[in-house]
Design a protein around this motif. Structure first.
Motif: not given
Length: 244
Positions: A43-44, A46-48, A51, A86, A89-90
């Motif tokens: 998940c992290v 994907w968030c990065r 961004r 996003i 959570f990141g």
């Protein structure tokens, strides 16, 4: 012409973001199936990715301001679009969300939400939903300790629109005995609640000073709303948003 070009870039950006979600989700699913850490890494990551690609594909940069919350606490955040999810959570080390139950049935997203300890809520049954949410939050804290992210208004609220803060956040604050970190944002100026177009600029999520435990529920909710709304209005002005 410029608008059409940016809209096209936005469409390509959105397409690749969901494609990346599927790729990362499927590649790391065997690890996530047996380890909540594997789910969190996916998940992290994907968030990065989102961004990073937002910055160079559509000119949408992002900032996370304020001290990053640590340990067991509640994060009560302004919610304007998927982008603030996003960014939040990141940024935090062990985030998990209070989320509407329907999202559990979303492919990839639902499976990972369960693995990181998100708490589903049936929004159609208010009294029963709050009681079950409190019980599920306690269970989640035992199995997946970390930062519980809740949206006090219960939905995405476009910039400039005012909606009340719901009592569920105050009840959770009172019964958990945990501190609460308010969060302001202006992301809705650049990444709307609905639609394709992504506006270039700098989207901000800002962690505000901690509200310590022990306040009466009514006073807590009033303080939370005042601080989040004032800070979000400040960020909206910074983004050039003209309020009526």
């Amino acid at each position: 012409m410029a608008y059409a070009l940016q809209w096209t870039r936005s469409l390509i950006f959105i397409g690749q973001a969901y494609f990346a979600m599927a790729v990362i989700g499927l590649l790391l699913f065997p690890w996530a199936l047996f380890s909540s850490r594997g789910a969190r890494v996916a998940c992290v990551s994907w968030c990065r990715w989102v961004r990073w690609t937002a910055a160079w594909m559509v000119g949408l940069k992002s900032e996370v301001r304020g001290p990053i919350p640590q340990g067991e606490l509640i994060i009560a955040a302004k919610h304007q679009s998927f982008f603030d999810i996003i960014l939040l959570f990141g940024a935090v080390p062990a985030g998990k969300f209070v989320m509407k139950r329907e999202l559990l049935f979303t492919p990839v997203l639902g499976q990972y939400a369960t693995r990181i300890g998100c708490v589903p809520v049936n929004r159609g049954k208010r009294g029963a939903a709050i009681s079950k949410m409190v019980a599920d939050v306690k269970k989640s804290a035992e199995e997946h300790p970390g930062q519980l992210i809740i949206y006090p208004q219960g939905t995405r609220v476009p910039p400039g629109v005012k909606l009340p803060y719901k009592v569920g956040t105050a009840i959770l604050y009172g019964q958990s005995g945990e501190a609460c970190v308010p969060v302001a944002t202006n992301v809705g100026v650049f990444w709307p609640k609905r639609g394709i177009y992504r506006k270039p600029g700098t989207a901000v999520v800002e962690f505000l000073p901690v509200i310590e435990p022990g306040m009466p529920n009514k006073a807590f909710l009033a303080k939370l709303e005042a601080e989040v709304e004032a800070a979000s209005d400040r960020l909206l002005r910074e983004a050039g948003f003209a309020q009526d």
